[in-house]
Motif scaffolding. Structure first.
Motif, PDB file in Angstrom:
ATOM      1  N   HIS A   1       0.959  -1.351   0.218  1.00 46.51           N
ATOM      2  CA  HIS A   1       0.086  -0.032   0.000  1.00 46.51           C
ATOM      3  C   HIS A   1       0.856   1.358   0.036  1.00 46.51           C
ATOM      4  CE1 HIS A   1      -3.985  -2.349   0.973  1.00 46.51           C
ATOM      5  NE2 HIS A   1      -2.978  -3.083   1.501  1.00 46.51           N
ATOM      6  N   VAL A   2       0.927   1.832  -0.975  1.00 47.31           N
ATOM      7  CA  VAL A   2       1.593   3.081  -1.273  1.00 47.31           C
ATOM      8  C   VAL A   2       0.849   4.425  -0.885  1.00 47.31           C
ATOM      9  CG1 VAL A   2       2.903   4.776  -2.810  1.00 47.31           C
ATOM     10  CG2 VAL A   2       3.281   2.310  -2.916  1.00 47.31           C
ATOM     11  N   VAL A   3       1.197   4.928   0.283  1.00 49.53           N
ATOM     12  CA  VAL A   3       0.467   6.080   1.000  1.00 49.53           C
ATOM     13  C   VAL A   3       1.143   7.396   0.569  1.00 49.53           C
ATOM     14  CG1 VAL A   3      -0.383   7.022   3.105  1.00 49.53           C
ATOM     15  CG2 VAL A   3      -0.253   4.734   2.662  1.00 49.53           C
ATOM     16  N   ARG A   4       0.506   8.248  -0.245  1.00 47.49           N
ATOM     17  CA  ARG A   4       0.921   9.610  -0.606  1.00 47.49           C
ATOM     18  C   ARG A   4      -0.202  10.731  -0.106  1.00 47.49           C
ATOM     19  NH1 ARG A   4       2.499  14.391  -1.527  1.00 47.49           N
ATOM     20  NH2 ARG A   4       3.449  15.083  -3.436  1.00 47.49           N
ATOM     21  N   ALA A   5       0.395  11.339   0.933  1.00 46.75           N
ATOM     22  CA  ALA A   5      -0.290  12.451   1.564  1.00 46.75           C
ATOM     23  C   ALA A   5       0.135  13.835   0.744  1.00 46.75           C
ATOM     24  CB  ALA A   5      -0.164  12.614   3.120  1.00 46.75           C
ATOM     25  N   TRP A   6      -0.985  14.703   0.692  1.00 48.47           N
ATOM     26  CA  TRP A   6      -0.583  15.764   0.070  1.00 48.47           C
ATOM     27  C   TRP A   6      -1.287  17.144   0.520  1.00 48.47           C
ATOM     28  CZ3 TRP A   6      -4.249  18.656  -2.843  1.00 48.47           C
ATOM     29  CH2 TRP A   6      -5.440  18.070  -3.222  1.00 48.47           C
ATOM     30  N   SER A   7      -0.941  18.236   0.381  1.00 48.37           N
ATOM     31  CA  SER A   7      -1.746  19.532   0.358  1.00 48.37           C
ATOM     32  C   SER A   7      -1.354  20.476  -0.732  1.00 48.37           C
ATOM     33  CB  SER A   7      -1.095  20.154   1.751  1.00 48.37           C
ATOM     34  OG  SER A   7       0.272  20.737   1.627  1.00 48.37           O
ATOM     35  N   MET A   8      -2.236  21.587  -0.773  1.00 49.07           N
ATOM     36  CA  MET A   8      -1.845  22.421  -1.988  1.00 49.07           C
ATOM     37  C   MET A   8      -0.265  22.790  -1.961  1.00 49.07           C
ATOM     38  SD  MET A   8      -5.173  24.430  -2.392  1.00 49.07           S
ATOM     39  CE  MET A   8      -6.202  24.377  -3.619  1.00 49.07           C
ATOM     40  N   ARG A   9       0.233  22.925  -0.994  1.00 55.79           N
ATOM     41  CA  ARG A   9       1.698  23.323  -0.865  1.00 55.79           C
ATOM     42  C   ARG A   9       2.699  22.107  -1.361  1.00 55.79           C
ATOM     43  NH1 ARG A   9       5.737  22.769   2.707  1.00 55.79           N
ATOM     44  NH2 ARG A   9       4.487  21.712   4.171  1.00 55.79           N
ATOM     45  N   THR A  10       2.324  20.955  -1.259  1.00 59.39           N
ATOM     46  CA  THR A  10       2.977  19.833  -1.523  1.00 59.39           C
ATOM     47  C   THR A  10       2.836  19.064  -2.796  1.00 59.39           C
ATOM     48  OG1 THR A  10       1.977  18.194  -0.030  1.00 59.39           O
ATOM     49  CG2 THR A  10       3.700  19.468   0.887  1.00 59.39           C
ATOM     50  N   ALA A  11       1.492  19.337  -3.329  1.00 60.93           N
ATOM     51  CA  ALA A  11       1.051  18.641  -4.504  1.00 60.93           C
ATOM     52  C   ALA A  11       1.853  19.398  -5.708  1.00 60.93           C
ATOM     53  CB  ALA A  11      -0.534  18.957  -4.690  1.00 60.93           C
ATOM     54  N   PRO A  12       2.290  18.356  -6.659  1.00 65.55           N
ATOM     55  CA  PRO A  12       2.768  18.926  -8.019  1.00 65.55           C
ATOM     56  C   PRO A  12       1.635  19.570  -8.571  1.00 65.55           C
ATOM     57  CG  PRO A  12       2.400  16.531  -8.008  1.00 65.55           C
ATOM     58  CD  PRO A  12       2.189  16.804  -6.496  1.00 65.55           C
ATOM     59  N   ARG A  13       1.971  20.625  -9.364  1.00 67.06           N
ATOM     60  CA  ARG A  13       1.136  21.542 -10.163  1.00 67.06           C
ATOM     61  C   ARG A  13       0.647  20.826 -11.202  1.00 67.06           C
ATOM     62  NH1 ARG A  13      -1.009  26.768 -10.246  1.00 67.06           N
ATOM     63  NH2 ARG A  13      -1.618  27.375 -12.205  1.00 67.06           N
ATOM     64  N   PRO A  14      -0.701  20.662 -11.558  1.00 66.42           N
ATOM     65  CA  PRO A  14      -1.081  20.014 -12.560  1.00 66.42           C
ATOM     66  C   PRO A  14      -0.553  20.835 -14.104  1.00 66.42           C
ATOM     67  CG  PRO A  14      -3.043  20.421 -11.118  1.00 66.42           C
ATOM     68  CD  PRO A  14      -1.828  21.217 -10.605  1.00 66.42           C
ATOM     69  N   ALA A  15      -0.155  19.966 -14.837  1.00 64.64           N
ATOM     70  CA  ALA A  15       0.396  20.438 -16.092  1.00 64.64           C
ATOM     71  C   ALA A  15      -0.578  21.144 -16.878  1.00 64.64           C
ATOM     72  CB  ALA A  15       1.098  19.313 -16.690  1.00 64.64           C
ATOM     73  N   ASP A  16      -1.604  20.741 -17.096  1.00 68.52           N
ATOM     74  CA  ASP A  16      -2.651  21.343 -17.743  1.00 68.52           C
ATOM     75  C   ASP A  16      -3.246  22.709 -17.217  1.00 68.52           C
ATOM     76  OD1 ASP A  16      -4.288  20.182 -15.917  1.00 68.52           O
ATOM     77  OD2 ASP A  16      -5.600  19.113 -17.450  1.00 68.52           O
ATOM     78  N   CYS A  17      -2.786  23.053 -16.228  1.00 70.44           N
ATOM     79  CA  CYS A  17      -3.425  24.328 -15.573  1.00 70.44           C
ATOM     80  C   CYS A  17      -2.784  25.663 -16.004  1.00 70.44           C
ATOM     81  CB  CYS A  17      -3.527  24.098 -13.888  1.00 70.44           C
ATOM     82  SG  CYS A  17      -4.148  25.504 -13.090  1.00 70.44           S
ATOM     83  N   PRO A  18      -3.493  26.335 -16.404  1.00 69.80           N
ATOM     84  CA  PRO A  18      -2.778  27.716 -17.193  1.00 69.80           C
ATOM     85  C   PRO A  18      -2.105  28.346 -15.887  1.00 69.80           C
ATOM     86  CG  PRO A  18      -5.184  27.798 -17.337  1.00 69.80           C
ATOM     87  CD  PRO A  18      -4.810  26.684 -16.897  1.00 69.80           C
ATOM     88  N   PRO A  19      -0.912  29.132 -16.287  1.00 69.47           N
ATOM     89  CA  PRO A  19      -0.500  30.052 -15.427  1.00 69.47           C
ATOM     90  C   PRO A  19      -1.291  31.007 -14.716  1.00 69.47           C
ATOM     91  CG  PRO A  19       0.888  29.826 -17.427  1.00 69.47           C
ATOM     92  CD  PRO A  19      -0.353  29.336 -17.553  1.00 69.47           C
ATOM     93  N   GLY A  20      -1.153  31.472 -13.486  1.00 68.60           N
ATOM     94  CA  GLY A  20      -2.110  32.387 -12.803  1.00 68.60           C
ATOM     95  C   GLY A  20      -3.777  31.869 -12.401  1.00 68.60           C
ATOM     96  N   ALA A  21      -3.753  30.486 -12.858  1.00 73.40           N
ATOM     97  CA  ALA A  21      -5.118  29.810 -12.405  1.00 73.40           C
ATOM     98  C   ALA A  21      -4.651  29.055 -11.253  1.00 73.40           C
ATOM     99  CB  ALA A  21      -5.648  29.093 -13.566  1.00 73.40           C
TER     100      ALA A  21
END
Length: 154
Positions: free
Chosen positions: A43-63
């Motif tokens: 079981h691979v457990v990956r906890a995240w927050s907005m600070r630690t999550a990789p930014r989605p590649a398809d999200c435009p800058p500033g959004a």
């Protein structure tokens, strides 16, 4: 892809914390070996927050990405790491658990159903001079199953 969760529920097997740090990559390798020895699920457990999550590649800058977009990005990152470390067809069953919560909370909730919890001695945060990272220390003190803290390779 599952909905965003804060708790991790497992039923037996070996749980491992993964944050992409060198220590967690070594913990993943050790946990996979332990799972194979036990003929158990990893079981691979990956906890995240907005600070630690990789930014989605398809999200435009500033959004600002949605929670679902962050969740997908974290899951894709974890999937890529597991595939790179264990291969496209691991010899053991692997389940990823992506939790929007602090790492200790996600790992401790996984420990309630796991046979073994594996964590790296140091993750991405904290102070380099500490002998044991705060997440590893909390797991050692409060986990409901045995904890294996993986040190760096010598």
């Amino acid at each position: 892809m599952e909905r965003t969760v804060q708790q991790v529920e497992v039923d037996g097997g070996v749980a491992v914390g993964l944050d992409g740090s060198p220590s967690s990559l070594r913990a993943l390798d050790v946990a996979a070996h332990e799972a194979e020895l036990r003929s158990a699920v990893l079981h691979v457990v990956r906890a995240w927050s907005m600070r630690t999550a990789p930014r989605p590649a398809d999200c435009p800058p500033g959004a600002v990405p949605s929670m679902d977009a962050y969740q997908r990005s974290v899951d894709e990152s974890a999937e890529r790491i597991v595939r790179d470390r264990l291969g496209a067809e691991p010899r053991i069953p692997v389940q990823r658990h992506i939790a929007h919560s602090p790492s200790p909370q996600a790992l401790l909730s996984a420990s309630r159903g796991a046979d073994l919890l594996v964590v790296g001695h140091r993750g991405r945060g904290g102070f380099a001079g500490l002998l044991l990272g705060s997440v590893a220390e909390q797991c050692v003190r409060h986990a409901a199953c045995p904890v294996l803290v993986v040190r760096p390779a010598i």
